[in-house]
Design an enzyme around this catalytic site. Structure first.
Site, short mmCIF file in Angstrom:
data_model
loop_
_atom_site.label_atom_id
_atom_site.label_comp_id
_atom_site.label_asym_id
_atom_site.label_seq_id
_atom_site.Cartn_x
_atom_site.Cartn_y
_atom_site.Cartn_z
N GLU A 1 -1.10 -9.00 2.82
CA GLU A 1 -0.93 -9.69 4.31
C GLU A 1 -2.07 -10.13 4.93
O GLU A 1 -2.22 -10.88 5.76
CB GLU A 1 0.01 -8.94 5.19
CG GLU A 1 -0.64 -7.28 5.54
CD GLU A 1 -0.36 -6.32 4.86
OE1 GLU A 1 -0.17 -6.47 3.60
OE2 GLU A 1 -0.74 -4.96 5.29
N HIS B 1 -3.39 -4.96 0.47
CA HIS B 1 -2.75 -5.29 1.76
C HIS B 1 -2.77 -6.91 1.49
O HIS B 1 -3.64 -7.39 2.16
CB HIS B 1 -3.29 -5.15 2.84
CG HIS B 1 -3.16 -3.46 3.21
ND1 HIS B 1 -1.93 -2.88 3.88
CD2 HIS B 1 -3.90 -2.38 3.05
CE1 HIS B 1 -2.03 -1.67 4.01
NE2 HIS B 1 -3.26 -1.30 3.59
N CYS C 1 0.82 -1.25 0.08
CA CYS C 1 0.08 0.06 -0.03
C CYS C 1 0.79 1.25 -0.18
O CYS C 1 1.51 1.59 -0.97
CB CYS C 1 -0.97 0.05 1.27
SG CYS C 1 -2.46 1.09 0.94
N1 GLN Z 1 -1.76 6.80 3.37
C1 GLN Z 1 -1.74 6.05 1.88
C2 GLN Z 1 -3.20 6.35 1.24
O1 GLN Z 1 -4.25 6.66 1.94
C3 GLN Z 1 -1.52 4.43 2.17
C4 GLN Z 1 -2.58 4.04 2.94
C5 GLN Z 1 -1.98 2.56 3.49
O2 GLN Z 1 -0.72 2.29 3.34
N2 GLN Z 1 -2.91 1.73 3.93
O3 GLN Z 1 -3.43 5.95 0.29
#
Ligand code: GLN
Length: 548
Positions: A510, A508, A382
């Site tokens: 994970e 994500h 992400c």
């Molecule tokens: N801050 C980034 C976004 O909002 C990544 C978010 C995250 O890593 N879950 O897109």
């Protein structure tokens, strides 16, 4: 009708109640029963989505996009069932619902009180788990410890459910802690006795006591707990701290807990438990395996619970690859101050996990830069994918000004920008792009090779995305868009062609890794890190100075 198993905690928190709930779920699932697990969190936040990881650890995301307590991660990893929004309930949700109904006039002029209005709402939300999942058994874990002011309405609701559905359909399992007194070398049961007394005071008598400790519990102690807490001897289950989380169901099974629950609730198992897979898993975990070093570059590294699922996903992949991952926790803000680089440089693979806000972001970008230039396997999760794009953007465009508008609103090169549907959203809670979305994998890419399939569904939690204005120019210099939303509009996975393994996903992965089914991106990453380790060993043996 469902059967209910309620799990409470006594003495102290952080003794592994979540893992115990997950393990009990596994005992039942192994008997062919369908299980769902719910966590009741006594705090007033509506969900943990807006809470700092320092307060709460990781925010676990479900298929349906709900942002939940990290214990739901344990539940899913143990019982391998996709849980639903109804599986995490907070005091905040209860009150906001009841108050909304009061405003609508649903209570016809009545006075709204904790008992019965709040407790009734809690009861209906526990029953809802069965309505939504049709599980044979619903396990409900109450957060916190007995004696906390906040958990009283929850406990009262559980007590009432037991009398509503009858004792034969609901049971209580109480998880406590036996402190060890070093001077005399003894484990003490008194705090357990007190917490059971406290529970009794509110009308709940536990059927089973799981006595956690760091030392072996001798038989006489078990008898003492049974006697003083008025529980059968077979209902006292000692559970000594183990180095492997996945051993917990095996330990509980060995103590007869699975059969005890089945008998107590009159459940009819449809299969005999087969633990061979999990026994292998634990045996492999104990095996002496070659070590690889994985750096996790984040800003919450002091609290490793903030990266719970990432750590578990690396462990799953390492087990499969028959290596052992040693984690190097690297603070991204330290990298900015020229600290922590020696540690980072020891890594065979670098992960930049998810995150929000600008603190430490330049450190993460520097880590991605180092991974790219030195051909170190890199997995961006992400924010880690966004960081990889920013770093590559700076390199290709020849300017330090490339950035995400999350960190620099006025950047002249917003390679990462707000998702269009995020513009104009003012509320913070539950408003990100959340939950499961499909992603098509492009032929001939690394992503497609590791996944070995054409299309996947993955869990998201973000507001920003790859800015398509930069697709062409970055592609000309070697960035490959290997995962796309089915309409081709969103870059979901990016990778670098001129690198052994540099890949980032906007989702994500994970959250979908399981002990016996490592996630393909983690599996590929760990394999690449293992190759890196071998390469280093060979280079050292050949006296090469090329090693960076
Ligand atoms: N801050 C980034 C976004 O909002 C990544 C978010 C995250 O890593 N879950 O897109």
């Amino acid at each position: 009708m469902s059967k209910y198993l309620f799990l409470t905690g006594g003495v102290v928190s952080s003794v592994g109640k979540g893992v115990t709930a997950a393990a009990i779920g596994k005992l039942l699932k192994e008997r062919g029963l369908s299980v769902s697990i719910q966590k009741l969190d006594p705090y007033i936040n509506v969900d943990p989505g807006t809470m700092s990881p320092y307060q709460h650890g990781e925010v676990f995301v479900l298929d349906d996009g709900s942002e939940t307590d990290l214990d739901l991660g344990h539940y899913e990893r143990f019982i391998d069932v996709s849980l639903s929004r109804v599986c995490n309930l907070t005091t905040g949700q209860i009150y906001s619902n009841v108050i909304a109904r009061e405003r609508r006039g649903d209570f016809l002029g009545g006075t709204i009180q904790v008992v019965p209005h709040i407790t009734n709402e809690i009861k209906s939300r526990i029953r809802e788990v069965h309505e939504v999942t049709s599980a044979d058994v619903v396990i409900t874990e109450v957060g916190g410890t007995v004696g906390d002011i906040e958990s009283l309405p929850f406990l009262e609701a559980l007590r009432q459910i037991r009398s509503d559905v009858g004792r034969e359909n609901a049971m209580f399992v109480h998880v406590t802690w036996l402190p060890y007194i070093g001077a005399t070398g003894e484990l003490k049961t008194k705090p357990t006795q007190h917490s059971v007394r406290e529970l009794r005071g509110i009308g709940i008598s536990p059927d089973v006591i799981i006595a956690r400790s760091d030392h072996t519990v001798v038989e006489s102690l078990r008898e003492k707990i049974a006697q003083f807490c008025d529980v059968d001897r077979k209902g006292v289950i000692p559970l000594t701290t183990t180095s492997s989380l996945y051993e917990v169901p095996l330990l509980l099974e060995a103590e007869g807990l699975g059969d005890n629950i089945v008998n107590r609730l009159g459940l009819i198992p449809t299969q005999v438990p087969d633990w061979s897979d999990w026994e292998d898993l634990v045996a492999q975990e104990r095996e002496d395996r070659p070590k690889i070093r994985i750096a996790i570059v984040g800003k919450y590294v002091e609290l490793q619970d903030a990266y719970m699922s990432v750590r578990e996903a690396v462990r799953h992949a390492s087990l499969e690859a028959r290596v052992e991952a040693e984690f190097l926790w690297v603070h991204s803000a330290e990298l900015e101050k020229d600290k922590g680089w020696d540690e980072l440089k020891r890594a065979h693979g670098i992960i930049v996990p998810g995150g929000f806000g600008s603190r430490g972001i330049e450190g993460k970008i520097a880590a991605a830069h180092y991974a790219r230039e030195n051909q170190i396997p890199y997995l961006g999760l992400c924010l880690g994918m966004q960081v990889m794009v920013i770093e590559f953007g700076r390199h290709v465009l020849g300017t330090e000004d490339a950035n995400s508008t999350e960190f620099d609103r006025n950047t002249s090169h917003p390679v990462i920008d707000l998702l269009p549907e995020q513009r104009g959203i003012g509320e913070m809670g539950g408003t990100m792009r959340l939950g499961l979305y499909p992603c098509d994998l492009v032929e001939g890419t690394l992503a497609r090779t590791v996944y070995q399939t054409e299309s996947v569904n993955e869990r998201h939690r973000h507001r920003y995305e790859f800015n398509n204005t930069y697709r062409e120019i970055l592609a000309e210099h070697g960035m490959v868009y290997s995962g796309l939303s089915p309409d081709g509009r969103l870059v979901e996975i990016a990778e670098l062609s001129d690198h052994p393994f540099m890949i980032g996903s906007q989702f994500h992965p994970e959250f979908l890794s399981r002990p016996n089914r490592p996630h393909p991106l983690f599996a590929g990453f760990v394999q690449a890190a293992t190759r890196r380790d071998k390469l280093q060993v060979e280079e050292v043996a050949a006296g090469s100075s090329a090693l960076k």
